[in-house]
Write a protein that holds these residues in place. Structure first.
Motif, mmCIF file in Angstrom:
data_model
loop_
_atom_site.group_PDB
_atom_site.id
_atom_site.type_symbol
_atom_site.label_atom_id
_atom_site.label_comp_id
_atom_site.label_asym_id
_atom_site.label_seq_id
_atom_site.Cartn_x
_atom_site.Cartn_y
_atom_site.Cartn_z
ATOM 1 N N MET A 117 13.165 12.110 -2.238
ATOM 2 C CA MET A 117 13.711 13.458 -2.303
ATOM 3 C C MET A 117 13.860 14.007 -0.878
ATOM 4 O O MET A 117 13.240 13.496 0.058
ATOM 5 N N PRO A 118 14.683 15.037 -0.689
ATOM 6 C CA PRO A 118 14.888 15.554 0.665
ATOM 7 C C PRO A 118 13.600 16.095 1.279
ATOM 8 O O PRO A 118 12.811 16.765 0.606
ATOM 9 N N VAL A 119 13.415 15.784 2.543
ATOM 10 C CA VAL A 119 12.319 16.349 3.331
ATOM 11 C C VAL A 119 12.896 17.006 4.585
ATOM 12 O O VAL A 119 12.663 18.177 4.855
ATOM 13 N N GLU A 120 13.678 16.230 5.339
ATOM 14 C CA GLU A 120 14.296 16.752 6.552
ATOM 15 C C GLU A 120 15.648 17.386 6.238
ATOM 16 O O GLU A 120 16.248 17.120 5.195
ATOM 17 N N ARG A 121 16.124 18.219 7.148
ATOM 18 C CA ARG A 121 17.393 18.918 6.940
ATOM 19 C C ARG A 121 18.543 17.941 6.694
ATOM 20 O O ARG A 121 19.392 18.153 5.831
ATOM 21 N N LEU A 142 13.039 10.486 -20.735
ATOM 22 C CA LEU A 142 11.687 10.431 -21.267
ATOM 23 C C LEU A 142 10.674 11.144 -20.380
ATOM 24 O O LEU A 142 9.734 11.771 -20.874
ATOM 25 N N LEU A 143 10.859 11.015 -19.071
ATOM 26 C CA LEU A 143 9.842 11.528 -18.145
ATOM 27 C C LEU A 143 10.453 11.744 -16.776
ATOM 28 O O LEU A 143 11.213 10.895 -16.284
ATOM 29 N N THR A 144 10.138 12.867 -16.150
ATOM 30 C CA THR A 144 10.445 13.080 -14.742
ATOM 31 C C THR A 144 9.176 13.537 -14.043
ATOM 32 O O THR A 144 8.381 14.298 -14.601
ATOM 33 N N LEU A 145 8.983 13.048 -12.840
ATOM 34 C CA LEU A 145 7.834 13.431 -12.025
ATOM 35 C C LEU A 145 8.289 13.614 -10.585
ATOM 36 O O LEU A 145 9.335 13.115 -10.181
ATOM 37 N N ARG A 146 7.485 14.316 -9.816
ATOM 38 C CA ARG A 146 7.759 14.487 -8.393
ATOM 39 C C ARG A 146 6.434 14.637 -7.665
ATOM 40 O O ARG A 146 5.436 15.057 -8.245
ATOM 41 N N THR A 147 6.445 14.274 -6.401
ATOM 42 C CA THR A 147 5.283 14.518 -5.556
ATOM 43 C C THR A 147 5.551 15.736 -4.683
ATOM 44 O O THR A 147 6.694 16.151 -4.503
ATOM 45 N N ASN A 148 4.487 16.296 -4.126
ATOM 46 C CA ASN A 148 4.626 17.191 -2.992
ATOM 47 C C ASN A 148 4.880 16.331 -1.759
ATOM 48 O O ASN A 148 4.810 15.096 -1.811
ATOM 49 N N GLU A 149 5.172 16.944 -0.646
ATOM 50 C CA GLU A 149 5.295 16.178 0.589
ATOM 51 C C GLU A 149 3.956 15.531 0.918
ATOM 52 O O GLU A 149 2.899 16.130 0.733
ATOM 53 N N PHE A 150 4.012 14.291 1.370
ATOM 54 C CA PHE A 150 2.784 13.581 1.744
ATOM 55 C C PHE A 150 3.055 12.722 2.958
ATOM 56 O O PHE A 150 4.195 12.322 3.226
ATOM 57 N N THR A 151 2.016 12.433 3.698
ATOM 58 C CA THR A 151 2.126 11.610 4.894
ATOM 59 C C THR A 151 1.795 10.172 4.542
ATOM 60 O O THR A 151 0.759 9.890 3.942
ATOM 61 N N GLU A 152 2.706 9.273 4.906
ATOM 62 C CA GLU A 152 2.480 7.850 4.681
ATOM 63 C C GLU A 152 2.174 7.190 6.019
ATOM 64 O O GLU A 152 2.790 7.509 7.032
ATOM 65 N N ARG A 153 1.226 6.265 5.978
ATOM 66 C CA ARG A 153 0.834 5.562 7.197
ATOM 67 C C ARG A 153 1.932 4.600 7.643
ATOM 68 O O ARG A 153 2.811 4.239 6.867
ATOM 69 N N HIS A 178 0.801 -1.223 0.000
ATOM 70 C CA HIS A 178 0.000 0.000 0.000
ATOM 71 C C HIS A 178 0.839 1.281 0.000
ATOM 72 O O HIS A 178 0.303 2.366 0.225
ATOM 73 N N THR A 179 2.141 1.163 -0.252
ATOM 74 C CA THR A 179 2.967 2.373 -0.329
ATOM 75 C C THR A 179 2.920 2.950 -1.740
ATOM 76 O O THR A 179 2.736 2.233 -2.725
ATOM 77 N N VAL A 206 6.024 -1.677 7.902
ATOM 78 C CA VAL A 206 7.208 -2.379 8.392
ATOM 79 C C VAL A 206 8.446 -1.501 8.208
ATOM 80 O O VAL A 206 8.662 -0.930 7.128
ATOM 81 N N GLY A 207 9.240 -1.371 9.253
ATOM 82 C CA GLY A 207 10.442 -0.557 9.184
ATOM 83 C C GLY A 207 10.222 0.902 9.520
ATOM 84 O O GLY A 207 11.175 1.634 9.770
ATOM 85 N N GLN A 208 8.972 1.332 9.526
ATOM 86 C CA GLN A 208 8.626 2.713 9.872
ATOM 87 C C GLN A 208 7.265 2.645 10.558
ATOM 88 O O GLN A 208 6.223 2.671 9.896
ATOM 89 N N LEU A 209 7.273 2.535 11.877
ATOM 90 C CA LEU A 209 6.081 2.145 12.625
ATOM 91 C C LEU A 209 5.186 3.307 13.016
ATOM 92 O O LEU A 209 4.212 3.117 13.756
ATOM 93 N N HIS A 210 5.494 4.509 12.521
ATOM 94 C CA HIS A 210 4.669 5.677 12.817
ATOM 95 C C HIS A 210 4.412 6.445 11.522
ATOM 96 O O HIS A 210 5.104 6.254 10.517
ATOM 97 N N ASP A 211 3.398 7.318 11.541
ATOM 98 C CA ASP A 211 3.182 8.194 10.396
ATOM 99 C C ASP A 211 4.483 8.925 10.072
ATOM 100 O O ASP A 211 5.213 9.340 10.976
ATOM 101 N N HIS A 212 4.773 9.114 8.777
ATOM 102 C CA HIS A 212 6.013 9.769 8.380
ATOM 103 C C HIS A 212 5.806 10.504 7.066
ATOM 104 O O HIS A 212 4.867 10.221 6.321
ATOM 105 N N THR A 213 6.688 11.440 6.803
ATOM 106 C CA THR A 213 6.546 12.311 5.636
ATOM 107 C C THR A 213 7.564 11.943 4.567
ATOM 108 O O THR A 213 8.741 11.729 4.866
#
Length: 220
Positions: free
Chosen positions: A152-156, A181-192, A9-10, A195-202
Motif C-alpha cells: 500500500m502507499p507509504v511515500e508520496r 472473503l477477507l481484506t486486511l491491512r497493516t499499519n506502517e511498519f519498519t522492515e529490517r 523473515h519478511t 536482499v534488494g533493500q539493504l537498509h531499514d525501510h517502511t
C-alpha cells in the motif's frame, strides 16, 4: 525446510491464504503462484500436499546465483529449482519461466491463485493493475480461490502509481461472480534490511482473498 528463502523473515499474510485453501479446496488441488521467486511460499504449498504451478521470470530466483546482502557482503543464493530438488518436492511443482504479463494465455486452470507483493515492482508497471488482476482471475476455476498480498502507499510517489493499492480499491475488480472473503491491512511498519533493500525501510501491506462462484463460466 532445510533451505531458507532470501525472504524467509519478511512479513506475509500467507497463513490466512493457506487457511482458506484448507477450508475451500481439495487437499491435492492445484495452486498457481505468480511471482514465485525462490520458492518461499511455493515450497510450503507443495509440502502441504498441493500441486503448484510456479510462474517466475527472474533467472536468479529460479536458478540461483550470487546476491548482495546487508552489510555489504555477498553470498550464493539457492534458486527455486534447486531448492525443490533438495526438499524432494520437484515432482509436485511445475515451473513456468516467463513474464506473466507478456506471455500468451496460460493454459493452467487452477483451484487457487496467489501472489505476494509482485505487481508493485516497477517492472510490472507497464501494464495496468486491472490487467494483472484479470489474468490471475482467469486462472481460477469456478469455486476456486484468489489471494493477493500487496504493498500500500507509504511515500508520496506511491500515490501516483496505481499498483500501490488498497483493499477498498482492489474490491472494484471483483464484481459479479466473485465474493470477497477477507481484506486486511497493516499499519506502517519498519522492515529490517534484506536482499534488494539493504537498509531499514517502511512498508504498509494489504490482503484480499476472494472466491469465484461455482456457477461462473470459466474464461481462458
Amino acid at each position: 525446510m532445510q533451505t531458507q528463502s532470501l525472504w524467509e523473515h519478511t512479513l506475509t499474510f500467507f497463513p490466512q491464504f493457506l487457511a482458506t485453501l484448507r477450508e475451500r479446496v481439495a487437499p491435492d488441488a492445484t495452486v498457481a503462484v505468480i511471482g514465485a521467486s525462490d520458492g518461499r511460499l511455493v515450497l510450503p504449498l507443495a509440502a502441504a500436499g498441493y500441486r503448484v504451478v510456479a510462474i517466475e521470470r527472474d533467472a536468479l530466483a529460479l536458478h540461483g546465483g550470487n546476491v548482495r546482502l546487508p552489510g555489504d557482503s555477498e553470498a550464493h543464493a539457492t534458486g527455486l529449482i534447486d531448492r525443490l530438488k533438495l526438499e524432494e518436492l520437484h515432482a509436485r511443482v511445475q515451473v513456468i519461466e516467463e513474464d506473466f504479463l507478456e506471455g500468451g494465455p496460460l493454459d493452467v486452470p487452477c483451484e487457487a491463485v496467489w501472489t505476494s507483493c509482485s505487481w508493485h515492482y516497477s517492472a510490472n508497471h507497464h501494464r495496468p493493475l486491472a490487467e494483472f488482476v484479470d489474468r490471475m482471475q482467469r486462472l481460477v476455476r469456478p469455486g476456486g480461490v484468489f489471494g493477493a498480498e500487496f504493498m500500500m502507499p507509504v511515500e508520496r510517489r506511491h500515490h501516483l502509481v496505481e499498483h500501490y493499492t488498497s483493499p477498498e480499491r482492489l474490491r472494484h475488480h471483483f464484481p459479479g461472480d466473485w465474493d470477497v472473503l477477507l481484506t486486511l491491512r497493516t499499519n506502517e511498519f519498519t522492515e529490517r534490511p534484506h536482499v534488494g533493500q539493504l537498509h531499514d525501510h517502511t512498508h504498509r501491506m494489504g490482503l484480499l482473498l476472494a472466491a469465484r462462484s461455482s456457477a461462473s463460466t470459466h474464461r481462458l
